[in-house]
Scaffold this active site. Structure first.
Site, mmCIF file in Angstrom:
data_model
loop_
_atom_site.group_PDB
_atom_site.id
_atom_site.type_symbol
_atom_site.label_atom_id
_atom_site.label_comp_id
_atom_site.label_asym_id
_atom_site.label_seq_id
_atom_site.Cartn_x
_atom_site.Cartn_y
_atom_site.Cartn_z
ATOM 1 N N CYS A 1 42.827 47.662 46.564
ATOM 2 C CA CYS A 1 41.949 47.686 47.729
ATOM 3 C C CYS A 1 41.376 49.086 47.925
ATOM 4 C CB CYS A 1 42.705 47.256 48.975
ATOM 5 S SG CYS A 1 41.640 47.214 50.448
ATOM 6 N N GLY B 1 36.606 39.969 38.362
ATOM 7 C CA GLY B 1 35.370 40.683 38.590
ATOM 8 C C GLY B 1 34.145 39.931 38.143
ATOM 9 N N GLN C 1 50.531 38.562 48.943
ATOM 10 C CA GLN C 1 50.215 39.921 48.488
ATOM 11 C C GLN C 1 50.546 40.941 49.575
ATOM 12 O OE1 GLN C 1 46.170 41.824 48.100
ATOM 13 N NE2 GLN C 1 46.591 41.574 45.901
ATOM 14 N N ARG D 1 34.468 35.793 45.025
ATOM 15 C CA ARG D 1 33.199 35.366 45.625
ATOM 16 C C ARG D 1 32.688 34.047 45.049
ATOM 17 N NH1 ARG D 1 29.238 39.660 44.107
ATOM 18 N NH2 ARG D 1 30.697 39.925 42.362
ATOM 19 N N PRO E 1 42.820 37.168 46.133
ATOM 20 C CA PRO E 1 43.043 37.563 47.524
ATOM 21 C C PRO E 1 41.776 38.205 48.070
ATOM 22 C CG PRO E 1 44.038 39.171 46.049
ATOM 23 C CD PRO E 1 43.514 38.060 45.187
ATOM 24 N N LYS F 1 48.149 43.820 41.213
ATOM 25 C CA LYS F 1 46.702 43.719 41.010
ATOM 26 C C LYS F 1 46.112 45.114 41.096
ATOM 27 C CE LYS F 1 42.604 41.110 42.466
ATOM 28 N NZ LYS F 1 41.631 42.177 42.767
#
Length: 346
Positions: free
Chosen positions: A112, A210, A81, A233, A26, A150
């Site tokens: 987040c 990550g 989510q 990414r 997400p 998460k």
């Protein structure tokens, strides 16, 4: 801790994890319907929506037209989510999300780190993990779908093992661990040794997240004992990373193919976001390409001469014109997706 919960083997996540592949993370401003569609077509195990405020769904007058949760036609294997900090509100948000968006599963955002989310859920829950366990229980009580969470390693120190064990006991079907603390935001390197310790210590499948930017990195980190890796990414402008990890061709396509996919991303953007103009009955308000300005150059990092035009694109025609020099080199023939949509609705 005793009485750890073991999720049912027939759930959505268990079925998807029986196959090779990776998961689309997400990402606010990125993992919307067009990007999810491209990732799914290339074999992502599942995709996750941008995070949605539970309070916004329940108290803010939102409805099934909300773009953050709205599926593209025929979408499957998409996890919605939510973020929030109130059990009753999250339970009701789960019910609405299931009714409106037909997700495959529901995920709780505990990672987040942005300031606007503080006090409303996200990584703040790592400071009071007992609250998070109650949230997961409340969410599970509201649906028969899998509920996952998460997390980051912790707020400002590593508490990931303790938090993951509590989430497993509360009934989380999957736990995704991003290898940084909230205090780190996105600086430094993700700690995959910490992720591996969590994966080895809890009965619930653990997804590692990550700094996964290539198929080689994903394969190396999958070997640390996680059930799968989640890619953020590394998938922007590169949906083919999912094809490589699902057992397909490992190579990044040639420039013409990448340009064609960039154009298709823009076409999906136009189709999904174009809507009736509220101020001009009978007319359509065409989708803007501005949200894709940060994405489209990623498809063609080796052609920087195209980037200025892509970074200024307003319309679909602007994108088409910017990519025309490369698109002209594509061979004639079918230009559909390379592989079929992955996943199934729970």
């Amino acid at each position: 801790m005793t009485g750890l919960f073991t999720p049912p083997l027939a759930g959505f996540y268990a079925r998807q994890l029986a196959r090779p592949g990776a998961v689309l993370a997400p990402m606010a401003g990125y993992s919307d319907a067009p990007m999810r569609q491209l990732a799914a077509e290339q074999g992502a195990l599942w995709t996750v929506s941008e995070m949605i405020s539970a309070r916004g769904l329940v108290l803010g007058g939102e409805n099934e037209s909300l773009n953050l949760g709205r599926p593209y036609p025929g979408e499957q294997g998409r996890v919605v989510q939510l973020f929030g900090a109130d059990p009753e509100v999250l339970a009701e948000a789960v019910r609405r999300a299931e009714a409106w968006f037909s997700p495959a599963a529901i995920d709780l955002n505990m990672g987040c780190p942005v300031p606007k989310v503080r006090g409303k859920g996200g990584a703040c829950l790592l400071q009071t993990p007992e609250v998070a366990y109650d949230l997961v229980r409340a969410m599970r009580s509201a649906t028969s779908l899998d509920v996952s969470a998460k997390i980051r390693l912790g707020w400002d120190s590593d508490r990931s093992l303790e938090v993951a064990q509590g989430l497993a006991e509360a009934g989380a079907a999957v736990i995704t661990v991003h290898g940084r603390t909230s205090a780190q935001r996105y600086t430094g390197e993700a700690d995959w040794a910490a992720i591996a310790r969590v994966a080895a210590a809890v009965p619930t499948p653990v997804i590692g997240s990550g700094d996964v930017l290539s198929p080689a990195q994903a394969t190396e980190r999958r070997a640390l004992g996680v059930a799968a890796v989640m890619i953020g990414r590394g998938a922007v402008g590169n949906p083919w990373i999912f094809r490589a990890l699902a057992g397909g061709a490992p190579a990044v396509p040639d420039a013409a193919t990448r340009a064609g996919t960039a154009l298709r991303h823009a076409e999906l953007q136009d189709t999904f976001y174009t809507a009736p103009d509220r101020h001009r009955p009978g007319e359509l308000r065409r989708a803007s390409m501005r949200p894709l300005r940060k994405v489209l150059p990623k498809y063609l990092p080796d052609l920087p001469e195209l980037h200025p035009a892509l970074l200024q694109a307003e319309t679909l025609d602007d994108v088409r014109a910017a990519l025309a020099p490369v698109l002209a080199t594509r061979p004639a023939g079918p230009r559909g997706p390379a592989v079929g949509v992955a996943g199934s609705r729970a």
